[in-house]
Design an enzyme around this catalytic site. Sequence first.
Site, PDB file in Angstrom:
ATOM      1  CE  LYS A 158      -4.474  -0.957  -0.010  1.00  0.00           C
ATOM      2  NZ  LYS A 158      -5.432  -0.304  -0.921  1.00  0.00           N
ATOM      3  CB  SER A 412      -0.924  -8.155  -1.352  1.00  0.00           C
ATOM      4  OG  SER A 412      -1.966  -8.791  -0.637  1.00  0.00           O
TER       5      SER A 412
END
Length: 610
Positions: A158, A412
């Site tokens: 992110k 992720s």
Amino acid sequence: MAMASLAAARPSLFPPHPRHSTMGFTPPTTSFRLPGGRGPLLTAAAAVSSSSSLAPTTQPEAVSSVSLPLERVSVSSLQYESGYLGGISEKTKPPPELTDGCQNGASTSMEYLTNVLSSRVYDVAIESPLQLAPKLSARLGIDLWLKREDLQPVFSFKLRGAYNMMAKLPREQLDKGVICSSAGNHAQGVALAAQKLDCDAVIVMPVTTPEIKWRSVERLGATVVLKGDSYDEAQSYAKQCGEQEGRTFVPPFDHPDVITGQGTIGMEIIRQMSSPLHAIFVPVGGGGLIAGIAAYVKRVRPEVKIIGVEPSDANAMALSLYHGQRIMLEQVGGFVDGVAVKVVGEETFRLCRELVDGVVLVSRDAICASIKDMFEEKRSILEPAGALALAGAEAYCKYYGLKGETVVAITSGANMNFDRLRLVTELADVGRKREAVMATNLPEEPGSFKKFCEMVGNMNITEFKYRYDSRKENALVLYSVGVHTDSELAAMVHRMEHAQLKTYNLTNDDIAKDHLRYFMGGRSNVQDELLCRFIFPERPGTLMKFLDSFSPCWNISLFHYRAQGETGANVLVGIQVPKENMDEFKNHAQNLGYEYTYEMNNETYQLLMQ
């Protein structure tokens, strides 16, 4: 029903911590926490209203502002076998006039490509390694590579998008500060980016956010504001603050610069993997990551498939692609909280419908199995969203019998709450089909248990539950068996049926695994019993708020509470509600503000409990 409170709110006379800014105005629904305090000091978050019969859910990275009403769709309206590449219909591809950024000044694919190449994400991010997974590769008969975004400084991808957007802001805007709303990885990305850019950052998080997460954001130097029970409420508050204070709102996914920052992952994969590549598997929430990767990869290596992966109970992108327009989910599952999004982004959807090859759906059990696979492969523990792409890659390769190809799965994120591991370990073997949950009718007569064990044969029994009932001729036993192949399980069921022992496979029934397995021997016919599942926010006072809504109006006949960490507690409740009170009950449930579903037609409930 007598019951000890699961959590009790405690008032405090201390002022809020100075880092928990009120931004100049503090509505009565805002809550703050003190250093070392586990519960909120001020808890007055109002219940959130909803236009549907289902209460809203907390969304960690939810939807950007929606200008037009969107069609509300159930997750169950588009389900297909795990591993199947779906979500594509004749409505998916946009008409020619809407492609390549021709409308509303949207960026073209070439502009995304050049912007990715000039991105500044490496001021804060690392070029994450691309690692072979030898054990999984051998098992699947392919070369499976892992793009290790879980190794970033904030253990998630992110920060790439957040920093890329913020680094492009003029200095005068940075001096006014930034603000975002997030309950997870986006918050840490913005906080780290602000630290690097010497910029003041305010992070608005729901009051249900676990302490470990908001503490992590504070340690990065950002100011934390805790607001409301849901992401939507936190986001609305953040945008209001931004407008009043002149701060720039940093969205979690639906912005070209955020998408571009995430797209650098695609650039790295192509640079790191020069050999032929079949597909890249990408976790999908709001769509920023897959849109950025697709915008780059499809421009330079169009033959590579870009495949999204979503939980089967949070399939907003698959449904949007299928309908050819963005939809809003009526309800979204919360286990994979990093992608629990009701509406995908507008710009992300525009790119995905043009560039993405399809979406694979996977179950909660399969995700847990992939978390275990990653631990056995690399001794790393992924969060559920972090293991989502890996679960999709495994399911896809098995479904299509893929052999000899090379695929990449993006791991992720690794911001796993430790208390979630209990549930993961319980479901991992079920997800990998190493364990099956079964139920069998046994005659209440001498020798029946021995006969049952003979029919199980060489299969290993890992759990067995039975209680004698003198009122019945047959007993229903619930048990789990270790399974190596589908044919092995089918053969056992055939032996049971041939011996006149009726047998049920409950392996894919979540209510059986989460709740009803603990009620064996508790059969009862309760008048007017209404069965519901609620998601209780993990915060003090939630049980009392629930009881205040329904008691003493109606009697609680069944209650099973199962904590699931930061996603909230999964609670099965039986309530005696006469038919003439149903409208009143629905109003109470709606005003409570907790996500809930009716389970009265659940066949497993009828099998095990009635």
